[in-house]
Design an enzyme around this catalytic site. Structure first.
Site, mmCIF file in Angstrom:
data_model
loop_
_atom_site.group_PDB
_atom_site.id
_atom_site.type_symbol
_atom_site.label_atom_id
_atom_site.label_comp_id
_atom_site.label_asym_id
_atom_site.label_seq_id
_atom_site.Cartn_x
_atom_site.Cartn_y
_atom_site.Cartn_z
ATOM 1 N N ARG A 198 5.528 36.124 86.127
ATOM 2 C CA ARG A 198 5.929 36.773 84.342
ATOM 3 C C ARG A 198 5.911 35.628 83.790
ATOM 4 O O ARG A 198 6.029 36.209 82.691
ATOM 5 C CB ARG A 198 6.031 38.134 84.849
ATOM 6 N N CYS A 246 2.251 46.027 80.602
ATOM 7 C CA CYS A 246 3.519 46.570 80.971
ATOM 8 C C CYS A 246 4.827 45.846 80.375
ATOM 9 O O CYS A 246 4.607 45.158 79.446
ATOM 10 C CB CYS A 246 3.820 45.702 82.419
ATOM 11 N N GLU A 321 9.330 43.062 79.433
ATOM 12 C CA GLU A 321 8.189 41.626 79.717
ATOM 13 C C GLU A 321 7.357 42.173 78.666
ATOM 14 O O GLU A 321 6.904 40.115 78.144
ATOM 15 C CB GLU A 321 7.337 42.223 81.059
#
Length: 336
Positions: A198, A246, A321
């Site tokens: 990520r 998320c 995130e």
């Protein structure tokens, strides 16, 4: 404090003052940008970036708004949106990655040439993820089926290495063009990059465009995989609701005993939490959903509530995130 000329004509591209940002994010919360610049080409992006820097601002970059929570009120400074930079095209056959970004195959030749001869696509930063997947599917290009259902734009998907259990964005990257602080462009080949989970590890530099290389496969097979993956996602994630994706990165499995962030939230009772119009999704503990009346303050508070609850009950410090744009965080830089 840096100042910004009040006239839209002072900017080298389309410009809006006090532009609404909520409708430009998938969570649908937030206030306005003091200035929103909308370049239509990489060259206009370069000019807009330099103009903002000359006025003493470090521009914020807004793609599809799929992994972002924007604060309420007015966000000072400059936001550059890539919405108008939506080009997706096939390059000339077998040119280098750098040349591919600048060399679109003429439409007539593109129709006649077998897509499998050079299974690549060039995408500007503002191309949407669904548009990229449609183009790949129609050409018989496999490799990104696993990111079906991921919203947003290619620039953001590359920058954060978007993906999931069936693969990540960088699985198909051949080359990425990014911008430096001074507005110059630099190309990074896949073999010279070190993308992380990520995080593409690009040093915070904005993505201008990318060249992707695929594996030619039957279109029907590609469509079947996409349908299967999307069906599964819809049963476990709120893909049709207003969310920013998320909230947390999944922790190191050795620290969490293999538990994902969503599972940790679920186990500590986080799905029962809400703040104003923001709730934790009943489908997935790692998603916060705007039920229609949420504010950014509701979302920020609920994010912190979840983080603190998991930390208190498990000792695990979850890392956010989703990106957070706070009104008090004015990004300024020395003028030249």
């Amino acid at each position: 404090m840096a100042s910004v000329d009040s006239s839209p004509s002072a900017w080298p591209c389309a410009a809006l003052r006090d532009a609404d940002l909520a409708r430009r994010t998938t969570l649908r919360v937030g206030g306005q940008a003091e200035w929103l610049l909308e370049p239509a080409t990489p060259e206009e992006f370069q000019d807009a970036w330099r103009a903002a820097r000359e006025r003493g601002f470090v521009p914020r970059l807004l793609g599809g708004g799929a992994n972002l929570v924007v604060d309420d009120g007015v966000l000072p400074g400059v936001v550059i949106a890539t919405d108008r930079m939506r080009r997706i095209f096939r390059p000339f056959p077998e040119v280098s990655g750098e040349e591919a970004l600048n060399s679109e195959t003429p439409r007539g030749e593109m129709v006649q040439r077998d897509p499998a001869e050079d299974p690549r696509l060039v995408c500007w930063a503002g191309a949407t993820m669904p548009a990229l997947l449609r183009s790949a599917r129609e050409l018989g290009y496999s490799g990104l089926e696993g990111i079906v259902g991921v919203p947003g734009q290619v620039g953001g998907g590359v920058a954060m290495n978007a993906g999931g259990k069936w693969g990540d964005m960088w699985d198909c990257i051949e080359l990425v063009r990014v911008g430096n602080d001074d507005g110059s462009f630099v190309d990074i080949a896949r073999e010279d990059a070190d993308p992380l989970y990520r995080n593409a590890n690009l040093g915070g530099r904005p993505v201008i465009g990318a060249v992707l290389r695929f594996d030619p496969q039957p279109k029907l097979l590609i469509q079947e995989r996409m349908s299967e993956y999307l069906l599964h996602k819809r049963t476990v994630q709120p893909v049709t609701e207003w969310s920013a994706g998320c909230v947390f990165k999944n922790p190191d499995p050795e620290i969490s005993d293999g538990r994902s962030a969503g599972r940790l939230v679920d186990e500590v009772g986080g799905k029962e939490l809400s703040r104003g119009g923001a709730i934790v999704s009943p489908l997935h503990g790692n998603f916060i959903v705007n039920t229609g009346q949420a504010t950014a303050t509701d979302v920020f508070t609920l994010m912190e509530d979840l983080h603190d609850l998991v930390a208190q009950k498990t000792g695990i410090d979850l890392v956010f995130e989703v990106k957070r744009w706070r009104a008090q965080d004015v990004l300024t830089a020395p003028t030249s």
